[in-house]
Scaffold this motif. Structure first.
Motif, PDB file in Angstrom:
ATOM      1  N   UNK A 144       0.849  -1.185   0.000  1.00 40.42           N
ATOM      2  CA  UNK A 144       0.000   0.000   0.000  1.00 40.42           C
ATOM      3  C   UNK A 144       0.887   1.238   0.000  1.00 40.42           C
ATOM      4  N   UNK A 145       0.318   2.363  -0.413  1.00 39.81           N
ATOM      5  CA  UNK A 145       1.079   3.603  -0.362  1.00 39.81           C
ATOM      6  C   UNK A 145       0.986   4.258   1.010  1.00 39.81           C
ATOM      7  N   UNK A 146       0.153   3.718   1.895  1.00 39.77           N
ATOM      8  CA  UNK A 146       0.067   4.225   3.255  1.00 39.77           C
ATOM      9  C   UNK A 146       0.797   3.281   4.197  1.00 39.77           C
ATOM     10  N   UNK A 147       1.285   3.814   5.303  1.00 36.39           N
ATOM     11  CA  UNK A 147       1.956   2.967   6.295  1.00 36.39           C
ATOM     12  C   UNK A 147       0.934   2.052   6.945  1.00 36.39           C
ATOM     13  N   UNK A 148       1.318   0.785   7.087  1.00 35.61           N
ATOM     14  CA  UNK A 148       0.459  -0.184   7.756  1.00 35.61           C
ATOM     15  C   UNK A 148       1.282  -0.931   8.791  1.00 35.61           C
ATOM     16  N   UNK A 149       0.763  -1.009  10.002  1.00 37.13           N
ATOM     17  CA  UNK A 149       1.436  -1.776  11.052  1.00 37.13           C
ATOM     18  C   UNK A 149       1.187  -3.264  10.834  1.00 37.13           C
ATOM     19  N   UNK A 150       2.181  -4.068  11.160  1.00 31.30           N
ATOM     20  CA  UNK A 150       2.081  -5.519  11.080  1.00 31.30           C
ATOM     21  C   UNK A 150       2.026  -6.060  12.497  1.00 31.30           C
ATOM     22  N   UNK A 151       1.078  -6.963  12.742  1.00 32.00           N
ATOM     23  CA  UNK A 151       0.940  -7.576  14.060  1.00 32.00           C
ATOM     24  C   UNK A 151       0.717  -9.066  13.888  1.00 32.00           C
ATOM     25  N   UNK A 152       1.485  -9.869  14.618  1.00 31.66           N
ATOM     26  CA  UNK A 152       1.278 -11.306  14.639  1.00 31.66           C
ATOM     27  C   UNK A 152       1.559 -11.844  16.038  1.00 31.66           C
ATOM     28  N   UNK A 153       0.777 -12.821  16.450  1.00 34.52           N
ATOM     29  CA  UNK A 153       1.004 -13.476  17.739  1.00 34.52           C
ATOM     30  C   UNK A 153       2.054 -14.575  17.621  1.00 34.52           C
ATOM     31  N   UNK A 154       2.529 -14.813  16.387  1.00 36.09           N
ATOM     32  CA  UNK A 154       3.554 -15.836  16.142  1.00 36.09           C
ATOM     33  C   UNK A 154       4.946 -15.368  16.588  1.00 36.09           C
ATOM     34  N   UNK A 155       5.076 -14.072  16.866  1.00 36.34           N
ATOM     35  CA  UNK A 155       6.331 -13.491  17.342  1.00 36.34           C
ATOM     36  C   UNK A 155       6.031 -12.744  18.635  1.00 36.34           C
ATOM     37  N   UNK A 156       7.069 -12.482  19.436  1.00 34.86           N
ATOM     38  CA  UNK A 156       6.827 -11.724  20.672  1.00 34.86           C
ATOM     39  C   UNK A 156       6.109 -10.416  20.371  1.00 34.86           C
TER      40      UNK A 156
END
Length: 129
Positions: free
Chosen positions: A3-15
């Motif tokens: 995307x051209x906008x910033x997007x946060x990435x979140x996963x419970x697979x990592x701390x």
């Protein structure tokens, strides 16, 4: 997730990320991963053993974040490595070299006085989608 906008990435697979940061941010097809230490996301404890075990766990954590962003370890462009002793670099390199295939990402390795949670290695990376 490009995307051209910033997007946060979140996963419970990592701390989980500390409140002041995101696990990663995606912008214009690039994935900017925050620093990862060798912490087991299931137990929130630092991997025991040598720096090689903590390197493997840190890279596994980064891989999970990259996957959540739609990327992967094969799409990493640059890695920044922070260690508390340059004497540990050869053992860290053994684990690092098992994780990345040729051509390996560009990288820097910097010796620092201390790292979060008293660990001896932290890694961050930039990849693409």
């Amino acid at each position: 997730m490009a995307s051209s906008e910033r997007q946060a990435v979140v996963t419970k697979e990592a701390p989980g990320p500390y409140p002041a940061l995101s696990q990663a941010v995606v912008h214009n097809g690039l994935v900017f991963c925050s620093g990862s230490i060798g912490m087991d996301p299931a137990t929130n404890t630092i991997a025991e053993g040598t720096i090689a075990e903590r390197t493997t766990q840190a890279l596994t954590n980064l891989s999970k974040v990259l996957q959540a962003a739609g990327s992967g370890s094969d799409k990493v462009l640059k890695v920044m490595i922070y260690v508390t002793s340059m004497d540990d670099v050869p053992l860290m390199n053994e684990a690092y070299n098992k994780f990345f295939a040729e051509p390996r990402p560009a990288r820097a390795c910097i010796c620092v006085k201390a790292l979060a949670r008293g660990t001896d290695v932290e890694m961050e990376c930039t990849g693409f989608i």
